[in-house]
Design an enzyme around this catalytic site. Structure first.
Site, PDB file in Angstrom:
ATOM      1  N   HIS A 262      -2.932   9.530  99.079  1.00 15.22           N
ATOM      2  CA  HIS A 262      -2.572  10.945  99.005  1.00 15.22           C
ATOM      3  C   HIS A 262      -3.106  11.519  97.701  1.00 15.22           C
ATOM      4  CE1 HIS A 262       0.626   9.798  96.197  1.00 15.22           C
ATOM      5  NE2 HIS A 262       0.908   8.825  97.042  1.00 15.22           N
TER       6      HIS A 262
ATOM      7  N   LYS B  68      -0.810   1.558 103.107  1.00 18.18           N
ATOM      8  CA  LYS B  68      -0.317   2.907 103.365  1.00 18.18           C
ATOM      9  C   LYS B  68      -1.435   3.912 103.132  1.00 18.18           C
ATOM     10  CE  LYS B  68       3.850   3.745 101.681  1.00 18.18           C
ATOM     11  NZ  LYS B  68       4.940   3.838 100.686  1.00 18.18           N
TER      12      LYS B  68
ATOM     13  N   HIS C 233      -2.823   9.765  94.223  1.00 16.95           N
ATOM     14  CA  HIS C 233      -3.770   8.715  93.853  1.00 16.95           C
ATOM     15  C   HIS C 233      -5.018   9.335  93.202  1.00 16.95           C
ATOM     16  CE1 HIS C 233      -1.535   6.598  97.180  1.00 16.95           C
ATOM     17  NE2 HIS C 233      -1.463   5.716  96.209  1.00 16.95           N
TER      18      HIS C 233
END
Length: 203
Positions: free
Chosen positions: A129, A126, A132
């Site tokens: 963003h 994934k 993180h």
């Protein structure tokens, strides 16, 4: 130099001299409000209960026996038996000068331990963003702090079962190609991943 530890030791000595059990705890904490001083000792109530005394009476004896000469400008009793401690600015200034002259800023030596600190641990299937980035910064700050204290730090960034995620994506990509689906941009990866999970659940 640990101010809380110094005060805890001094107050515990005064408690024991006042007749409190040897295992009594001074319970020294930083004061929540400036009017209560710099630190507050909250252990008198528990010690007084064990001794069968009125907490304020014990607090008065503790303050009378307490030796904070040069460390505190003032001590006062508040409420049922809290002891408020107002540190001496001159003493604090002297401690800061000692700390600045020390390579480790006067930190108390620790027994080295091995500490594992987990960073952002993103799902590699994934998009990343800002969350993180935030957890990575927090993890690195924690790692640097523990290393500075003298611990051995192992930095971890576990990316999970990436084989499963990529297997799902590849299988779903083949399905999309077989159905002549339109081209997919990187921004569509989240939707693509969720659709792949739906297919996996049906099986």
């Amino acid at each position: 130099m640990n101010i809380q530890a110094i005060l805890s030791d001094k107050i515990q000595q005064a408690l024991i001299s006042a007749g409190a059990p040897l295992d009594c705890d001074a319970i020294v904490k930083q004061s929540a409000k400036v009017q209560f001083g710099d630190y507050q000792a909250n252990g008198v109530m528990a010690a007084a209960k064990k001794m069968g005394m009125q907490p304020r009476q014990l607090a008065e004896k503790v303050v009378e026996l307490l030796d904070l000469n040069g460390i505190a400008d003032k001590t006062e009793i508040a409420g049922p038996g809290f002891i408020n401690i107002f540190l001496s600015p001159a003493w604090l200034s002297a401690q800061l000068e000692v700390a600045l002259a020390d390579e480790k800023l006067g930190l108390t030596p620790v027994k080295p331990m091995t500490i594992a600190i987990d960073y952002s641990a993103p799902n590699v299937a994934k998009q990343m963003h800002v969350g993180h980035l935030r957890s990575t910064i927090i993890g690195d700050a924690a790692a640097r702090t523990q290393e500075y204290l003298g611990h051995n730090v192992i930095r971890c960034n576990h990316v999970g079962d990436w084989g499963t995620q990529f297997g799902m994506l590849i299988a779903y990509l083949e399905k999309m190609q077989n159905e002549d689906a339109a081209d997919m941009a990187l921004a569509d990866l989240e939707v693509f991943y969720r659709e792949a999970k739906k297919i996996l659940r049906r099986r």
